[in-house]
Design a protein around this motif. Structure first.
Motif, PDB file in Angstrom:
ATOM      1  N   ASN A  62       0.833  -1.212   0.000  1.00 48.83           N
ATOM      2  CA  ASN A  62       0.000   0.000   0.000  1.00 48.83           C
ATOM      3  C   ASN A  62       0.864   1.258   0.000  1.00 48.83           C
ATOM      4  O   ASN A  62       0.539   2.254  -0.650  1.00 48.83           O
ATOM      5  N   VAL A  63       1.957   1.194   0.752  1.00 54.47           N
ATOM      6  CA  VAL A  63       2.865   2.341   0.789  1.00 54.47           C
ATOM      7  C   VAL A  63       3.506   2.547  -0.585  1.00 54.47           C
ATOM      8  O   VAL A  63       3.592   3.673  -1.084  1.00 54.47           O
ATOM      9  N   ILE A  64       3.918   1.463  -1.208  1.00 56.40           N
ATOM     10  CA  ILE A  64       4.518   1.553  -2.551  1.00 56.40           C
ATOM     11  C   ILE A  64       3.505   2.157  -3.532  1.00 56.40           C
ATOM     12  O   ILE A  64       3.833   3.029  -4.338  1.00 56.40           O
ATOM     13  N   ASP A  65       2.256   1.709  -3.433  1.00 54.90           N
ATOM     14  CA  ASP A  65       1.198   2.264  -4.308  1.00 54.90           C
ATOM     15  C   ASP A  65       1.032   3.765  -4.063  1.00 54.90           C
ATOM     16  O   ASP A  65       0.810   4.531  -5.009  1.00 54.90           O
ATOM     17  N   LEU A 118       9.793   0.598  -6.958  1.00 50.68           N
ATOM     18  CA  LEU A 118       9.495   2.030  -7.093  1.00 50.68           C
ATOM     19  C   LEU A 118      10.167   2.625  -8.329  1.00 50.68           C
ATOM     20  O   LEU A 118       9.559   3.396  -9.069  1.00 50.68           O
ATOM     21  N   VAL A 119      11.422   2.249  -8.541  1.00 55.40           N
ATOM     22  CA  VAL A 119      12.157   2.776  -9.705  1.00 55.40           C
ATOM     23  C   VAL A 119      11.458   2.325 -10.989  1.00 55.40           C
ATOM     24  O   VAL A 119      11.277   3.113 -11.923  1.00 55.40           O
ATOM     25  N   ASP A 167      14.739  -1.771   1.190  1.00 58.80           N
ATOM     26  CA  ASP A 167      15.552  -2.864   0.679  1.00 58.80           C
ATOM     27  C   ASP A 167      15.570  -2.837  -0.857  1.00 58.80           C
ATOM     28  O   ASP A 167      14.767  -2.150  -1.487  1.00 58.80           O
ATOM     29  N   TRP A 168      16.514  -3.558  -1.454  1.00 61.95           N
ATOM     30  CA  TRP A 168      16.722  -3.506  -2.911  1.00 61.95           C
ATOM     31  C   TRP A 168      15.431  -3.828  -3.666  1.00 61.95           C
ATOM     32  O   TRP A 168      15.140  -3.244  -4.710  1.00 61.95           O
ATOM     33  N   ASN A 169      14.682  -4.791  -3.144  1.00 61.95           N
ATOM     34  CA  ASN A 169      13.474  -5.252  -3.808  1.00 61.95           C
ATOM     35  C   ASN A 169      12.408  -4.149  -3.911  1.00 61.95           C
ATOM     36  O   ASN A 169      11.853  -3.878  -4.982  1.00 61.95           O
ATOM     37  N   MET A 170      12.151  -3.461  -2.785  1.00 66.39           N
ATOM     38  CA  MET A 170      11.154  -2.374  -2.816  1.00 66.39           C
ATOM     39  C   MET A 170      11.682  -1.180  -3.614  1.00 66.39           C
ATOM     40  O   MET A 170      10.921  -0.527  -4.335  1.00 66.39           O
ATOM     41  N   ALA A 171      12.988  -0.922  -3.503  1.00 67.38           N
ATOM     42  CA  ALA A 171      13.573   0.180  -4.280  1.00 67.38           C
ATOM     43  C   ALA A 171      13.378  -0.091  -5.775  1.00 67.38           C
ATOM     44  O   ALA A 171      12.994   0.808  -6.538  1.00 67.38           O
ATOM     45  N   GLU A 172      13.605  -1.330  -6.180  1.00 67.10           N
ATOM     46  CA  GLU A 172      13.457  -1.672  -7.605  1.00 67.10           C
ATOM     47  C   GLU A 172      12.011  -1.489  -8.072  1.00 67.10           C
ATOM     48  O   GLU A 172      11.755  -0.949  -9.153  1.00 67.10           O
TER      49      GLU A 172
END
Ligand SMILES: [Zn+2]
Ligand SMILES: [Zn+2]
Length: 276
Positions: free
Chosen positions: A198-201, A233-234, A226-231
């Protein structure tokens, strides 16, 4: 050869012996200049709340006017140091966001009095849904002994509510280390995945820039987030900035090369930079 980001907007110093940096503004700015940085942003903590536990840190305030006086003094110091250096110095804050109307009115009254260049949104506290109780994640050992697991779940949801609220508030140029709580092994089980999604959205729908904070690489071997969430978002085109979150001159620009390589590998196109 890839270009390495030559600025950091997330740095701290020890202004007035109150803030949690280990080096002075003078030392930090001189070091950024020596490293060939184009810009340096100074973002000491802005943490003001009626229920913040004052006995845990000298940089927490439960009185907006007291905070304003300290922040003005800090900015005056910075102006003086900046005037003696060539590097462009930006004045910011790393702001602990809370959703309540009281916090918002205090925050708005404080920043109106200050000549700031930018604001970073952050959440360092777990808290009760009504904000009657806050605890800095660094001070979990001070939680009342009778805090049961249901209460703890409520407090942890409070952490994420503050992150989400910061993203949605529109107050901030970018958001700091949004999974900061995971450093302390909190919210690392799959039951938290939905809240994180939800935060990523929210980042994505608000086009809210975020930082990749390299302090985590030093502490736990991966950045925040972490790398996974950063990826994720990018790949959704959310603008990113690399932050060293330096509290000491030796930390300025730490691990920027590693993060630049990661961003190059995933084809990052949108970077956050202050336009002044
Ligand atoms: Zn922080
Ligand atoms: Zn910080």
């Amino acid at each position: 050869m890839i270009n390495i980001q030559k600025y950091s907007y997330h740095t701290h110093n020890n202004s007035q012996g109150l803030f949690d940096g280990k080096s002075s503004a003078e030392e930090m700015i001189a070091q950024a200049e020596a490293l060939g940085f184009e810009e340096i942003g100074v973002s000491n903590h802005l943490c003001v709340h009626p229920n913040v536990p004052l006995n845990t840190s000298k940089m927490f305030f439960d009185n907006p006017q007291k905070a304003i006086d300290i922040y003005k003094k800090m900015y005056n110091e910075l102006d003086e140091v900046a005037s003696r250096h060539k590097i462009k110095v930006f004045k910011g804050f790393e702001v602990d966001f809370f959703p309540s109307a009281t916090w918002r009115s205090w925050f708005e009254a404080i920043i109106k009095e200050l000549d700031y260049d930018y604001l970073i949104g952050a959440s360092h506290f777990i808290c009760a849904a009504d904000e009657s109780f806050l605890c800095n994640i660094y001070h979990l050992n001070r939680l009342p002994a009778d805090t049961d697991s249901d209460r703890m779940q409520e407090y942890l949801r409070g952490y994420w509510k503050n992150v989400q609220g910061a993203v949605e508030s529109g107050y901030f140029n970018f958001i700091a280390h949004f999974d900061y709580c995971t450093q302390f092994d909190l919210c690392t089980t799959p039951e938290w995945d939905e809240i994180k999604q939800n935060v990523i959205d929210a980042f994505s729908s608000h086009k809210q820039p975020f930082e990749i904070n390299t302090g985590g690489i030093e502490r736990i071997g991966r950045p925040f987030p972490d790398w996974n969430m950063a990826e994720k978002l990018v790949r959704r085109g959310v603008p990113v900035v690399i932050s060293c979150d330096s509290h000491h001159t030796s930390q300025i620009g730490r691990y920027f090369v590693e993060v630049e390589n990661f961003l190059a590998n995933i084809g990052c196109k949108y970077r956050f930079k202050l336009q002044k």
